[in-house]
Design a protein around this motif. Structure first.
Motif, PDB file in Angstrom:
ATOM      1  N   LEU A  88       0.690  -1.165  -0.063  1.00 46.10           N
ATOM      2  CA  LEU A  88       0.060   0.153   0.144  1.00 46.10           C
ATOM      3  C   LEU A  88       0.616   1.406  -0.054  1.00 46.10           C
ATOM      4  CD1 LEU A  88      -1.302  -2.223   2.323  1.00 46.10           C
ATOM      5  CD2 LEU A  88      -3.162  -0.637   2.003  1.00 46.10           C
ATOM      6  N   TYR A  89       0.234   2.249  -0.794  1.00 46.94           N
ATOM      7  CA  TYR A  89       1.068   3.497  -0.467  1.00 46.94           C
ATOM      8  C   TYR A  89       1.007   3.819   0.896  1.00 46.94           C
ATOM      9  CZ  TYR A  89       0.819   4.129  -5.858  1.00 46.94           C
ATOM     10  OH  TYR A  89       0.972   4.103  -7.036  1.00 46.94           O
ATOM     11  N   THR A  90       2.062   4.432   1.514  1.00 49.62           N
ATOM     12  CA  THR A  90       1.876   4.861   3.043  1.00 49.62           C
ATOM     13  C   THR A  90       1.269   6.118   3.012  1.00 49.62           C
ATOM     14  OG1 THR A  90       4.090   3.416   3.158  1.00 49.62           O
ATOM     15  CG2 THR A  90       3.298   5.271   4.880  1.00 49.62           C
ATOM     16  N   GLU A  91       1.577   7.099   2.395  1.00 50.44           N
ATOM     17  CA  GLU A  91       1.071   8.334   2.328  1.00 50.44           C
ATOM     18  C   GLU A  91      -0.507   8.492   2.125  1.00 50.44           C
ATOM     19  OE1 GLU A  91       1.708  13.016   0.425  1.00 50.44           O
ATOM     20  OE2 GLU A  91       2.523  11.254  -0.446  1.00 50.44           O
ATOM     21  N   ARG A  92      -0.938   7.688   1.164  1.00 48.78           N
ATOM     22  CA  ARG A  92      -2.351   7.533   1.039  1.00 48.78           C
ATOM     23  C   ARG A  92      -3.126   6.924   2.237  1.00 48.78           C
ATOM     24  NH1 ARG A  92      -3.718   5.319  -5.268  1.00 48.78           N
ATOM     25  NH2 ARG A  92      -2.447   6.778  -6.265  1.00 48.78           N
ATOM     26  N   LEU A  93      -2.298   5.800   2.839  1.00 47.65           N
ATOM     27  CA  LEU A  93      -3.110   5.277   4.056  1.00 47.65           C
ATOM     28  C   LEU A  93      -3.079   6.217   5.202  1.00 47.65           C
ATOM     29  CD1 LEU A  93      -3.864   2.623   5.298  1.00 47.65           C
ATOM     30  CD2 LEU A  93      -1.732   2.142   5.992  1.00 47.65           C
ATOM     31  N   ASN A  98      -7.705  12.133   7.368  1.00 47.07           N
ATOM     32  CA  ASN A  98      -8.571  13.104   7.148  1.00 47.07           C
ATOM     33  C   ASN A  98     -10.068  12.942   6.866  1.00 47.07           C
ATOM     34  OD1 ASN A  98      -6.274  14.801   7.017  1.00 47.07           O
ATOM     35  ND2 ASN A  98      -5.841  14.280   4.771  1.00 47.07           N
ATOM     36  N   VAL A  99     -10.449  11.720   6.750  1.00 47.98           N
ATOM     37  CA  VAL A  99     -11.745  11.341   6.387  1.00 47.98           C
ATOM     38  C   VAL A  99     -12.462  10.339   7.459  1.00 47.98           C
ATOM     39  CG1 VAL A  99     -11.516  11.778   3.729  1.00 47.98           C
ATOM     40  CG2 VAL A  99     -11.112   9.360   5.000  1.00 47.98           C
ATOM     41  N   TYR A 100     -11.503   9.986   8.415  1.00 48.62           N
ATOM     42  CA  TYR A 100     -11.894   9.117   9.383  1.00 48.62           C
ATOM     43  C   TYR A 100     -12.962   9.774  10.393  1.00 48.62           C
ATOM     44  CZ  TYR A 100     -11.840   6.242  13.595  1.00 48.62           C
ATOM     45  OH  TYR A 100     -11.977   5.437  14.658  1.00 48.62           O
ATOM     46  N   ASP A 105     -16.949   4.484  12.587  1.00 50.43           N
ATOM     47  CA  ASP A 105     -16.450   4.487  11.058  1.00 50.43           C
ATOM     48  C   ASP A 105     -15.544   3.526  10.885  1.00 50.43           C
ATOM     49  OD1 ASP A 105     -16.756   5.673   8.668  1.00 50.43           O
ATOM     50  OD2 ASP A 105     -15.241   7.109   8.763  1.00 50.43           O
ATOM     51  N   GLU A 106     -15.228   2.612  11.697  1.00 52.08           N
ATOM     52  CA  GLU A 106     -14.252   1.646  11.396  1.00 52.08           C
ATOM     53  C   GLU A 106     -14.498   0.779  10.444  1.00 52.08           C
ATOM     54  OE1 GLU A 106     -11.334   1.505  12.796  1.00 52.08           O
ATOM     55  OE2 GLU A 106     -11.293   2.327  14.704  1.00 52.08           O
ATOM     56  N   PRO A 177      -8.984  -3.866  17.527  1.00 54.07           N
ATOM     57  CA  PRO A 177      -8.096  -3.297  16.213  1.00 54.07           C
ATOM     58  C   PRO A 177      -8.900  -2.515  15.278  1.00 54.07           C
ATOM     59  CG  PRO A 177      -7.640  -5.634  17.262  1.00 54.07           C
ATOM     60  CD  PRO A 177      -9.025  -5.265  17.579  1.00 54.07           C
ATOM     61  N   GLY A 178      -8.254  -1.658  14.831  1.00 48.56           N
ATOM     62  CA  GLY A 178      -8.937  -0.658  13.725  1.00 48.56           C
ATOM     63  C   GLY A 178      -8.233   0.632  13.633  1.00 48.56           C
ATOM     64  N   PHE A 179      -8.751   1.549  12.914  1.00 50.85           N
ATOM     65  CA  PHE A 179      -8.128   2.728  12.403  1.00 50.85           C
ATOM     66  C   PHE A 179      -7.946   3.453  13.837  1.00 50.85           C
ATOM     67  CE2 PHE A 179      -7.189   6.854  10.550  1.00 50.85           C
ATOM     68  CZ  PHE A 179      -6.656   6.434   9.325  1.00 50.85           C
ATOM     69  N   ASP A 180      -8.774   3.551  14.666  1.00 52.28           N
ATOM     70  CA  ASP A 180      -8.381   4.556  16.104  1.00 52.28           C
ATOM     71  C   ASP A 180      -7.197   3.938  16.807  1.00 52.28           C
ATOM     72  OD1 ASP A 180      -9.712   6.807  17.612  1.00 52.28           O
ATOM     73  OD2 ASP A 180      -9.469   5.265  19.232  1.00 52.28           O
ATOM     74  N   LEU A 181      -7.162   2.491  16.955  1.00 58.59           N
ATOM     75  CA  LEU A 181      -5.988   2.154  17.690  1.00 58.59           C
ATOM     76  C   LEU A 181      -4.648   2.567  16.956  1.00 58.59           C
ATOM     77  CD1 LEU A 181      -5.065   0.327  20.002  1.00 58.59           C
ATOM     78  CD2 LEU A 181      -5.332  -1.654  18.421  1.00 58.59           C
ATOM     79  N   GLY A 182      -4.774   2.523  15.594  1.00 61.59           N
ATOM     80  CA  GLY A 182      -3.414   2.830  14.978  1.00 61.59           C
ATOM     81  C   GLY A 182      -3.013   4.515  15.359  1.00 61.59           C
ATOM     82  N   LEU A 183      -4.262   5.431  15.549  1.00 64.09           N
ATOM     83  CA  LEU A 183      -4.040   6.723  16.051  1.00 64.09           C
ATOM     84  C   LEU A 183      -3.324   6.583  17.471  1.00 64.09           C
ATOM     85  CD1 LEU A 183      -7.334   8.325  14.608  1.00 64.09           C
ATOM     86  CD2 LEU A 183      -5.037   8.498  13.764  1.00 64.09           C
TER      87      LEU A 183
END
Length: 699
Positions: A88-93, A98-100, A105-106, A177-183
């Motif tokens: 995956l493109y790291t920057e796009r990820l 910006n849209v989370y 929304d996970e 696990p999910g996007f918020d955990l990444g944050l």
């Protein structure tokens, strides 16, 4: 490079192998993943995730861009290859921030990962993708080591993390696990610059490095420190799990009881879907199941999501004593049935209390892990690999409980959190993507005479159609050679002389211990003696009767007992012969034995129909190529009877059938599969696989 030594993990880095990969960071990341996955103390099958980041040329702009390579959804780091990763493109990820839209929304975010794909051959990105992508490091390991989860599951996990690693490790509380955990990981790093890793509460470990090797060493060192800490605590405490409550039976007694109990447990666990079993009685298991704290810890369930997704939220603990007489199956079943009913009710209550409006329907409520104090631990799942892995994961959970209790006290995930993982819509979607099961999946087949020829061809066919197979033969070397042709978790073997009742009993015991029971029995063991009446000896007659007829009787008698304990029906297939129907020359002993096999099968079919046990016969003829029988005197005898040479036999047999076809062992195997995998409402039948012999037509 100096080889590192560790006490609690295996150092497996081979510089000679790594150097051959040069500066290929993706290959080095795959190599690191494989050796990490080879140590079950570090992570189990399918558990954890690994990644690396490289600079690649964008195919659309020719600009240099950073790409993250990460284990794809459903993969296993121990066997990971390029085909199993996502790029995956790291920057796009990172721009997805910006849209989370927050925790609600996970699920949508997982779909957006596909918009970040760089490598069009990528495996579907996993839910862990943002956890790696939002961290800046070139190489990252997310692992589930027993020692680290013990720290993560301890009631004062954050304090313990500080005690072991000081300011060098971060800590993040439990979160799905999910996007918020990444944050949260990104924030933890920003708040604690310079840390070497992060402990995830009730979950696992994140570690990293600038190179694959540095990342590997960092992971091992962090795990080693936690392991040493726990070992010292156990030494200080003097005992684990509150000490021993009961004593284990001797090893052979444990195996005997497990083998007797397995078919009963399998039947009860298969009330909705037929299951395959696994048994283990390792020292780690026995220490836990025999302890004073079992009664308190077992109902708490596991902590790490990877554990309970495979083991269910808690095990079933049997109340049978080690002195329990298991010889009367009906009485044992009377004691077991209420325990299973209670477990199913408890699981249904868990589902009803925790479900959401959009939750998938309740899954199979039967237990996956069953504990018999003093004897061992059983597991049941859809196939051997899944049930073995479930057992391994529960052993990981035992190690976690052991460590957490030594540190302070073990804590499990709250039931609602566990449910939200187990019935997560993304998890359900993953289950729905699983390939369709094969026709004989969830079935166990025992094949006699499977050391070669027709028997091995039958075993191969049944295995290819999804069955687990127990190969039996009187020559162990043949069996060992045959086993080498199967992948792990497909087959096992037992040396078995079908003329010996005890030998047959041991073969069925092996089938029960390895897979939980038996569903298909194929009597393919045989020999052929072709002589005129005056040359046929009593020894010839008795040998044929013992192997072909008495062997079939004993196999049926013992095998049916196992099938009845399971209550799942079954199949018995006799490999007889055209010679049981046709009166040929110089064949009185062999033909009579084959006719006895055929009629015994009819009698068994009539008797066993009420048990849903189907009994059928496959009649080969002229299987010369690849058949063990034709390697001996039989070929010479038949050639003499027909006035031809041995070399002329294949053509002779092919010319005499209506289709003018040579019959191979694989053709007989197809006949067996038709009986057990297709003709599911046929019993008492004879299928001729002979190219068409009019004088052998049954009707």
């Amino acid at each position: 490079m100096q080889v590192k030594t560790y006490k609690h993990v295996d150092y497996l880095w081979d510089e000679a192998k790594a150097s051959k990969l040069g500066d290929n960071q993706v290959e080095l990341f795959l190599y690191r993943s494989n050796i990490l996955g080879a140590d079950l103390r570090i992570t189990n099958f399918g558990g954890g995730n690994t990644s690396c980041k490289t600079i690649e040329k964008d195919p659309l702009t020719n600009d240099e861009v950073e790409v993250m390579w990460i284990k794809g959804s459903g993969g296993d780091i121990g066997t990971l290859t390029k085909a199993g990763i996502a790029g995956l493109y790291t920057e796009r990820l990172r721009n997805l921030k910006n849209v989370y839209g927050g925790l609600e929304d996970e699920d949508r975010m997982v779909g957006l990962f596909n918009h970040c794909i760089y490598d069009l051959d990528s495996k579907a990105p996993s839910i862990d993708t943002p956890l790696h992508g939002l961290l800046p490091f070139k190489h990252i390991d997310h692992l589930h080591p027993d020692a680290l989860i013990a720290v993560a599951a301890a009631k004062d996990s954050e304090k313990v993390t500080k005690e072991i690693w000081g300011d060098t490790m971060g800590w993040v509380p439990w979160q799905r696990p999910g996007f918020d955990l990444g944050l949260q990981l990104e924030k933890c790093l920003n708040d604690n610059p310079g840390i070497r890793g992060i402990v995830l509460g009730s979950h696992g470990l994140f570690t990293w490095g600038d190179t694959s090797y540095e990342c590997y060493l960092n992971s091992l060192e962090v795990i080693e420190m936690a392991s040493e800490f726990i070992e010292n605590k156990i030494t200080e405490n003097g005992s684990v799990f509150g000490g021993q409550k009961i004593e284990s039976l001797e090893a052979d007694q444990r195996k005997d009881k497990a083998a007797k109990l397995m078919p009963l447990l399998r039947g009860l666990c298969s009330s909705e879907n037929q299951m395959i079993g696994h048994f283990t009685d390792t020292d780690v298991v026995l220490e836990y199941i025999n302890s004073n704290d079992l009664e308190r810890l077992a109902p708490m369930g596991t902590s790490c999501p990877d554990h309970f997704l495979r083991t269910k939220i808690q095990p079933l603990v049997l109340t049978l004593g080690t002195a329990e007489d298991l010889s009367d199956s009906s009485k044992v079943l009377e004691k077991l049935t209420p325990a299973f009913e209670e477990y199913r009710k408890g699981y249904a209550s868990y589902y009803e209390n925790c479900k959401h409006d959009n939750s998938p329907g309740m899954r199979d409520p039967n237990p996956v892990i069953i504990i018999y104090p003093g004897v061992g631990m059983f597991s049941f799942a859809k196939n051997k690999q899944t049930t073995r892995v479930a057992s391994e994961f529960y052993i990981n959970a035992i190690n976690v409980m052991r460590g957490a209790e030594a540190i302070s006290a073990y804590t499990s995930l709250p039931r609602q959190e566990a449910f939200d993982i187990e019935y997560w819509l993304l998890e359900e979607a993953k289950l729905q993507r699983m390939p369709k099961e094969q026709p004989l999946s969830r079935k166990v087949a025992l094949v006699t005479g499977a050391g070669g020829g027709i028997g091995k061809a039958i075993a191969d066919k049944l295995a290819a159609e999804g069955a687990n197979v127990i190969l039996t033969d009187i020559v162990e070397d043949r069996l060992v050679e045959g086993m080498a042709t199967y992948k792990r978790d497909v087959a096992s073997y037992a040396v078995c002389d079908v003329t010996n009742t005890e030998s047959i009993a041991n073969a069925f015991k092996k089938a029960c211990l390895e897979f939980g029971g038996v569903d298909i029995i194929v009597h393919s063991a045989g020999l052929a003696i072709s002589k005129p009446l005056e040359e046929t000896t009593d020894k010839d007659w008795e040998l044929l009767q013992n192997v072909l007829v008495k062997g079939q009787f004993d196999l049926a008698k013992q095998g049916v007992a196992v099938m009845r304990d399971q209550g799942l029906g079954g199949n018995f297939i006799s490999i007889a012969s055209k010679n049981g129907l046709v009166s040929g020359p110089n064949n009185v002993a062999y033909g009579t034995s084959k006719a006895a096999q055929q009629h015994m099968s009819r009698l068994l079919a009539a008797e066993l129909g009420k048990d849903k046990i189907r009994v059928n016969v496959v009649n080969p003829d002229g299987v010369i190529v690849g058949s063990k029988i034709w390697e001996g005197d039989w070929a010479e005898g038949r050639a003499k009877a027909y006035g031809i040479t041995v070399d002329e036999l294949p053509a002779h047999y092919a010319k005499r059938n209506l289709l003018n076809e040579i019959i191979y062992p694989e053709d007989i195997a197809n006949g067996v599969f038709a009986c057990v995998g297709i003709l599911d409402k046929s019993t008492g039948n004879i299928i001729n696989v002979d190219g068409g012999m009019a004088n052998a037509f049954v009707r």
